[in-house]
Scaffold this active site. Structure first.
Site, PDB file in Angstrom:
ATOM      1  N   ASP A  48       0.870  -1.173   0.000  1.00 14.55           N
ATOM      2  CA  ASP A  48       0.000   0.000   0.000  1.00 14.55           C
ATOM      3  C   ASP A  48       0.914   1.232   0.000  1.00 14.55           C
ATOM      4  OD1 ASP A  48      -1.732   2.061   0.544  1.00 14.55           O
ATOM      5  OD2 ASP A  48      -2.607   1.165   2.343  1.00 14.55           O
ATOM      6  N   GLY A  69       1.521   3.944  -8.991  1.00 16.11           N
ATOM      7  CA  GLY A  69       0.563   3.787  -7.893  1.00 16.11           C
ATOM      8  C   GLY A  69      -0.105   5.091  -7.511  1.00 16.11           C
ATOM      9  N   ASN A 109      -0.938  14.852 -17.820  1.00 13.43           N
ATOM     10  CA  ASN A 109      -1.249  16.096 -18.552  1.00 13.43           C
ATOM     11  C   ASN A 109      -2.035  17.054 -17.654  1.00 13.43           C
ATOM     12  OD1 ASN A 109      -4.378  16.006 -19.538  1.00 13.43           O
ATOM     13  ND2 ASN A 109      -3.606  13.933 -19.446  1.00 13.43           N
ATOM     14  N   TYR A 133      -6.282  16.326  -8.287  1.00 14.46           N
ATOM     15  CA  TYR A 133      -5.457  15.266  -8.874  1.00 14.46           C
ATOM     16  C   TYR A 133      -4.232  15.876  -9.575  1.00 14.46           C
ATOM     17  CZ  TYR A 133      -4.241  11.840 -12.522  1.00 14.46           C
ATOM     18  OH  TYR A 133      -3.570  10.995 -13.371  1.00 14.46           O
TER      19      TYR A 133
HETATM   20  C1  15L Z   1      -5.128  11.015 -16.578  1.00 17.18           C
HETATM   21  O1  15L Z   1      -4.217  11.512 -15.954  1.00 17.18           O
HETATM   22  C2  15L Z   1      -5.868   9.834 -16.069  1.00 17.18           C
HETATM   23  O2  15L Z   1      -5.067   8.984 -15.292  1.00 17.18           O
HETATM   24  C3  15L Z   1      -6.561   9.072 -17.158  1.00 17.18           C
HETATM   25  O3  15L Z   1      -7.466   8.193 -16.567  1.00 17.18           O
HETATM   26  C4  15L Z   1      -7.263   9.989 -18.138  1.00 17.18           C
HETATM   27  O4  15L Z   1      -8.295  10.695 -17.493  1.00 17.18           O
HETATM   28  C5  15L Z   1      -6.256  10.948 -18.715  1.00 17.18           C
HETATM   29  O5  15L Z   1      -5.589  11.646 -17.701  1.00 17.18           O
HETATM   30  C6  15L Z   1      -6.865  11.949 -19.685  1.00 17.18           C
HETATM   31  O6  15L Z   1      -6.642  13.140 -19.527  1.00 17.18           O
HETATM   32  O7  15L Z   1      -7.517  11.518 -20.619  1.00 17.18           O
END
Ligand code: 15L
Length: 309
Positions: A48, A69, A109, A133
């Site tokens: 974890d 992770g 991104n 995020y």
């Molecule tokens: C991300 O960072 C995510 O992990 C992925 O699930 C998608 O949402 C991707 O970006 C995206 O921007 O399409």
């Protein structure tokens, strides 16, 4: 053969990468839940990321780490905090204590999702996260920078667009990365002899790309795929956008979710105050005018009553 730890190996990015990498490295896969089907060259260790003791155990004796992770989309703060902030710290700290020299951090991104689509960005732009995020990904990049400068760790950050077998929609035509192109970037991150701290974009050679990926190319990246091959099919299926904002900014719906401001508003320009010419004469006058402050006479200290025996 190098031993490479892959955290979060049970997720979709891990599943795309494993067949591309398990013939080139000994892969130690790690995740919260067991991965049952292992290919030759793969092993599994449960862990974890939010527990430092787990990370100390799983990072022992590896040559490099691919850190996938954590929580992979926007989520409530307590979830992002535990999985992506604490988890990321634990990973870097455990790597440092175990003497692991190289860490590849799967950033996103969304660390720069508030850049407009008509603005081509490279690895040097300041971050503009579009979500909690995205902020957690900026945190991971900056933690990597700290561990690189302070402890000599070699850190390779890949701002992944969208890893999939084909682009899913119009936005993804610009940010898509094929499994083999992402694997090529991972190999550069693991094997390139001159990595100190790098940020690259994890995208294929897309015609509609919003990124100048010169830093990846400098390190030898030669993408094999271009999302444009899927464009006709993707655009025919494209549904009308839910909102205007998600069409303007690179982060798409991560930008428009929970929006409460106007990201296109002008940045206020601060006017510089004009420097006042020196007024030497006035200075003398004001010096004269200033009355010397009389020193207050120190009162003799009141004699303390001795609490004698
Ligand atoms: C991300 O960072 C995510 O992990 C992925 O699930 C998608 O949402 C991707 O970006 C995206 O921007 O399409």
């Amino acid at each position: 053969m190098k031993t490479v730890l892959m955290t979060g190996a049970g997720g979709s990015v891990g599943s795309f990468l494993r067949p591309e990498l398990n013939t080139k490295y000994r892969l130690r896969l790690s995740d919260l839940r067991p991965i049952k089907q292992l290919a030759p060259g793969e092993s599994f260790v449960q862990g974890d990321v939010a527990k430092l003791s787990d990370m100390l155990r799983v990072t022992k004796g590896v040559d490099a780490i691919i850190h996938l992770g954590g929580f992979a989309v926007e989520g409530p703060w307590d979830v992002i905090l535990r999985a992506n902030i604490i988890g990321c710290y634990n990973l870097f700290e455990a790597a440092r204590r175990n003497g692991v020299k190289r860490v590849l951090f799967a950033t996103s991104n969304h660390a720069a999702g508030f850049y407009r689509r008509d603005h081509k960005i490279d690895h040097t732009v300041y971050p503009k996260p579009d979500s909690r995020y995205g902020v957690s990904k900026v945190f991971g990049e900056q933690l990597g920078s700290l561990y690189s400068d302070k402890y000599g760790m070699e850190v390779f950050c890949i701002r992944i667009g969208n890893a999939a077998t084909a682009p899913a929609d119009k936005r993804r035509l610009s940010i898509w990365v094929s499994p083999r192109d992402l694997a090529q970037l991972m190999q550069i991150g693991i094997d390139h002899p001159e990595i100190r701290f790098e940020i690259v974009y994890g995208v294929s050679g897309n015609k509609r790309s919003w990124y100048d990926n010169a830093n990846a190319e400098r390190l030898g990246y030669r993408p094999q795929d271009d999302g444009e091959r899927h464009a006709t099919e993707v655009l025919a299926k494209e549904k009308p956008a839910q909102d205007a904002l998600s069409e303007v900014y690179q982060g798409g719906t991560f930008v428009s979710a929970e929006i409460g401001g106007d990201p296109s508003r002008k940045t206020p320009t601060v006017k510089r105050a004009k420097a006042k010419p020196a007024k030497a004469a006035k200075k003398v006058k004001s010096a004269k005018a200033t009355k010397p402050v009389k020193k207050a006479k120190a009162k003799p200290a009141a004699k303390k009553k001795s609490k004698g025996k």
